[in-house]
Design an enzyme around this catalytic site. Structure first.
Site, PDB file in Angstrom:
ATOM      1  N   ARG A 297       1.924   6.108   0.675  1.00 15.03           N
ATOM      2  CA  ARG A 297       2.322   5.117  -0.322  1.00 15.03           C
ATOM      3  C   ARG A 297       3.813   5.233  -0.630  1.00 15.03           C
ATOM      4  O   ARG A 297       4.515   4.221  -0.734  1.00 15.03           O
ATOM      5  CB  ARG A 297       1.482   5.305  -1.592  1.00 15.03           C
ATOM      6  CG  ARG A 297       0.076   4.766  -1.434  1.00 15.03           C
ATOM      7  CD  ARG A 297      -0.859   5.219  -2.535  1.00 15.03           C
ATOM      8  NE  ARG A 297      -2.194   4.671  -2.307  1.00 15.03           N
ATOM      9  CZ  ARG A 297      -3.299   5.128  -2.862  1.00 15.03           C
ATOM     10  NH1 ARG A 297      -3.245   6.167  -3.692  1.00 15.03           N
ATOM     11  NH2 ARG A 297      -4.467   4.562  -2.602  1.00 15.03           N
ATOM     12  N   TYR A 441       0.015  -2.644   2.618  1.00 16.01           N
ATOM     13  CA  TYR A 441      -0.228  -1.299   3.164  1.00 16.01           C
ATOM     14  C   TYR A 441      -0.621  -0.306   2.060  1.00 16.01           C
ATOM     15  O   TYR A 441      -0.060  -0.307   0.969  1.00 16.01           O
ATOM     16  CB  TYR A 441       1.045  -0.762   3.820  1.00 16.01           C
ATOM     17  CG  TYR A 441       1.258  -1.152   5.265  1.00 16.01           C
ATOM     18  CD1 TYR A 441       0.216  -1.381   6.140  1.00 16.01           C
ATOM     19  CD2 TYR A 441       2.560  -1.255   5.763  1.00 16.01           C
ATOM     20  CE1 TYR A 441       0.438  -1.718   7.457  1.00 16.01           C
ATOM     21  CE2 TYR A 441       2.795  -1.589   7.093  1.00 16.01           C
ATOM     22  CZ  TYR A 441       1.730  -1.817   7.934  1.00 16.01           C
ATOM     23  OH  TYR A 441       1.957  -2.146   9.241  1.00 16.01           O
ATOM     24  N   GLU A 442      -1.557   0.566   2.396  1.00 20.37           N
ATOM     25  CA  GLU A 442      -1.956   1.700   1.546  1.00 20.37           C
ATOM     26  C   GLU A 442      -2.384   1.264   0.147  1.00 20.37           C
ATOM     27  O   GLU A 442      -2.122   1.943  -0.838  1.00 20.37           O
ATOM     28  CB  GLU A 442      -0.818   2.724   1.454  1.00 20.37           C
ATOM     29  CG  GLU A 442      -0.333   3.248   2.771  1.00 20.37           C
ATOM     30  CD  GLU A 442      -1.473   3.710   3.677  1.00 20.37           C
ATOM     31  OE1 GLU A 442      -2.439   4.296   3.154  1.00 20.37           O
ATOM     32  OE2 GLU A 442      -1.407   3.473   4.888  1.00 20.37           O
ATOM     33  N   GLY A 443      -3.056   0.149   0.080  1.00 22.70           N
ATOM     34  CA  GLY A 443      -3.523  -0.362  -1.201  1.00 22.70           C
ATOM     35  C   GLY A 443      -2.641  -1.490  -1.675  1.00 22.70           C
ATOM     36  O   GLY A 443      -1.437  -1.329  -1.843  1.00 22.70           O
ATOM     37  N   GLN A 448      -2.790  -0.878  -6.594  1.00 22.33           N
ATOM     38  CA  GLN A 448      -1.824   0.055  -7.177  1.00 22.33           C
ATOM     39  C   GLN A 448      -1.694  -0.165  -8.684  1.00 22.33           C
ATOM     40  O   GLN A 448      -1.540   0.787  -9.463  1.00 22.33           O
ATOM     41  CB  GLN A 448      -0.451  -0.112  -6.510  1.00 22.33           C
ATOM     42  CG  GLN A 448      -0.417   0.139  -5.023  1.00 22.33           C
ATOM     43  CD  GLN A 448      -0.898   1.523  -4.645  1.00 22.33           C
ATOM     44  OE1 GLN A 448      -0.656   2.501  -5.349  1.00 22.33           O
ATOM     45  NE2 GLN A 448      -1.598   1.623  -3.519  1.00 22.33           N
TER      46      GLN A 448
END
Length: 604
Positions: A297, A441-443, A448
């Site tokens: 992240r 990406y990554e959530g 988030q």
């Protein structure tokens, strides 16, 4: 001469003056590193970035990764790049020296990542994923796994990945169905399942791909509590040989941007011949994977800031070269007079200042998180806990602000170019496509935001949030010692108070058990929080720049640099931070328009 993608002078300012990256080298953990070594590491990064990464950025976009005849092809230079990154020690950056790692401070690696991502963001995915996967094995793998996989991963010979997402589960990982069946041998399982969107999951020329794979052990607890983490290599090492491990590429996703990095659909165990090795404890896979996810992240935040930086310097150069129109302050304009450069138009300067404010504010935020990570590694007891809390607390913001505002920044870069920016003749259309994925990406930003408001704000009964506001207050007080900065310190102080008021209002819903009302506008809260947080970073930079002007008597380029810092800080406080006002009203509005909306309201 290499094209500028990022300001090396700004990185020096951040590393040496704002965050004093060399400070941690006095700790025994980093005693093998000094200020000179840090400079050498960043110079080595610049050489790879300028000589290998940047020259192929356009080619990697135009000749994208493809799957043909069960083989995935990528740009030929990928292998040279990963080898050079391995030789430079920039893959095993966090690993201990005794494991063959470089054991570098996080701030140094972060600055290195900014340089590389600004040169070619698609290429850095290969080394970044390997580094993160290897770090999981360092942290949780047994000695056999470490001895088997780390040397080849650190050298860049073997690729690493993170395998989380499945078609039916998406970001809801507790719904994954990949299964691990015990074989009777300690730590060894048969694996069967599929994963999607696996970046760098396979490609021709790499000797092996090491997947860090989430699966559920048969008979384990339901949901997220039953997830375990495994090393699942494409080829498993047996008796000194690499043997096919029944890991196949089922498809490739053709992406809007970052086309040079393959995103794959992976199927494992179709022939009942795939084996994985448990990493750490059974049913602890998700907490363990969060280490790599959180590193990723922050890495995505780095990518967002770096792409926005590359776009800014493209726009800045173009503005100094493109003549169009005449200055508005010239009365009685002569139609035969030559056109002025667009850098002389106030609206263009506004857009360029916006980009500079977002890029350098984002870089400062990212390095603030990196400094907390270094402090967490070099302190003990309550101090260590405080820095860990601050890093965990800010991670969603570090991922989100540089990406969401980075998209807007690159859009402004394209606007400076006008119609040319939309065409492949200039790099803006590629950079715009590349940065768009970073908010996902990554959530996603929504995920988030839920993490920030729903978990981090109340973390440890509000202890993390309290520590954050104490950090902000400390820098506000430091800025107030300079008369020129006092109005901006007071403005940030007021914004922070308003943020706290909004936070208390929303947490009130949570205390009543009204969870939907608490979290319905988490994304708006994230934007508000990010604006205030980067305002803090700009005040911090402005204070350091002001002190340099007062104490160092800088001349020439140094004088211009510090003055530019203060001018951009003033721009942020005049143009960007006031956006908070438009967010506070809806966040304080108790009317639940999104919660109560019936389907008919959305389709009629």
């Amino acid at each position: 001469m290499a094209k500028q993608n990022i300001s090396k002078r700004n990185l020096q300012f951040m590393m040496k003056e704002v965050f004093n990256a060399a400070e941690v080298t006095s700790h025994p953990r980093f005693e093998h590193i000094d200020a000179e070594a840090i400079d050498m590491i960043l110079e080595s990064t610049e050489q790879i970035a300028d000589n290998v990464a940047a020259p192929i950025a356009v080619e990697m976009d135009h000749v994208q990764a493809e799957l043909e005849n069960d083989k995935v092809t990528v740009h030929a230079k990928v292998h040279e790049y990963t080898r050079l990154m391995g030789e430079s020690g920039l893959i095993g950056v966090f690993a201990p020296l005794e494991m063959g790692g470089s054991q570098l401070p996080v701030t140094v690696n972060t600055a290195s990542g900014l340089i590389m991502s600004a040169a070619n963001n698609a290429l850095t995915m290969f080394s970044g994923l390997t580094s993160g996967a290897a770090n999981l094995i360092v942290s949780f793998g047994n000695k056999e796994l470490q001895d088997t996989y780390l040397p080849k991963m650190f050298s860049g010979e073997w690729q690493g990945t993170m395998c989380l997402t499945e078609p039916q589960a998406g970001s809801s990982l507790h719904y994954i169905t990949s299964v691990a069946t015990p074989t009777g041998e300690p730590g060894k399982y048969k694996i069967k399942g599929q994963k999607i969107y696996i970046s760098a999951g396979d490609y021709e020329g790499v000797e092996n791909v090491v997947h860090l794979y989430l699966a559920k052990i048969e008979g384990g607890p339901a949901g997220a509590k039953g997830i375990s983490l495994f090393v699942v290599p494409k080829y498993r090492p047996e008796n000194g040989q690499l043997v096919d491990n029944d890991v196949k590429t089922a498809g490739i996703f053709h992406k809007m941007g970052q086309r040079g990095t393959p995103a794959l659909h992976i199927q494992v165990g179709d022939e009942d011949n795939c084996y994985g090795w448990l990493v750490g404890e059974e049913h602890r896979g998700l907490p363990q994977m969060f280490q790599m996810m959180n590193e990723a992240r922050i890495g995505v935040g780095v990518t967002g800031a770096a792409i926005a930086s590359a776009a800014y310097y493209e726009a800045l150069q173009y503005a100094h070269e493109r003549p169009q129109g005449q200055r508005l302050d010239i009365k009685g304009q002569d139609p035969n007079a030559p056109q002025t450069l667009i850098i002389n138009h106030a609206d263009v300067k506004r857009m360029l200042l916006f980009q500079k404010a977002i890029v350098e504010g984002s870089i400062s935020l990212i390095l603030q998180g990196a400094k907390y990570a270094d402090y967490e590694l070099t302190t003990e007891g309550e101090e260590k806990e405080r820095y860990q809390l601050l890093l965990d607390f800010l991670t969603p913001v570090i991922k989100t602000f540089p990406t969401e505002f980075g998209v807007e920044s690159v859009s402004s870069s394209m606007q400076v170019f006008g119609g040319g920016g939309y065409c492949t003749d200039f790099p803006l259309e590629r950079l715009y496509r590349d940065i768009r994925i970073t908010t996902i990406y990554e959530g996603t930003t929504g995920i988030q935001s839920l993490a920030l408001l729903g978990r981090n704000i109340t973390m440890k009964n509000g202890k993390a949030a309290m520590a954050f506001f104490q950090e902000v207050t400390k820098d506000i007080q430091a800025a107030k010692t300079h008369n020129e900065l006092k109005p901006f310190a007071e403005q940030l102080e007021k914004s922070a108070q308003e943020l706290q008021k909004v936070t208390q209002h929303l947490v009130g819903f949570a205390m009543k058990g009204q969870v939907e009302l608490f979290l319905k506008d988490a994304t708006l809260y994230m934007e508000l929080f990010g604006l205030v947080t980067v305002g803090w970073q700009w005040l911090k930079q402005g204070t350091v720049a002001k002190e340099a002007l007062v104490t160092k008597n800088p001349q020439g380029d140094d004088l211009h640099f510090y003055e530019s810092k203060i001018h951009t800080m003033k721009y942020y406080f005049a143009y960007v931070l006031p956006r908070t006002k438009g967010l506070i009203d809806p966040l304080m509005n108790a009317e639940a328009l999104t919660v109560d909306a019936a389907q008919q309201a959305l389709i009629m």
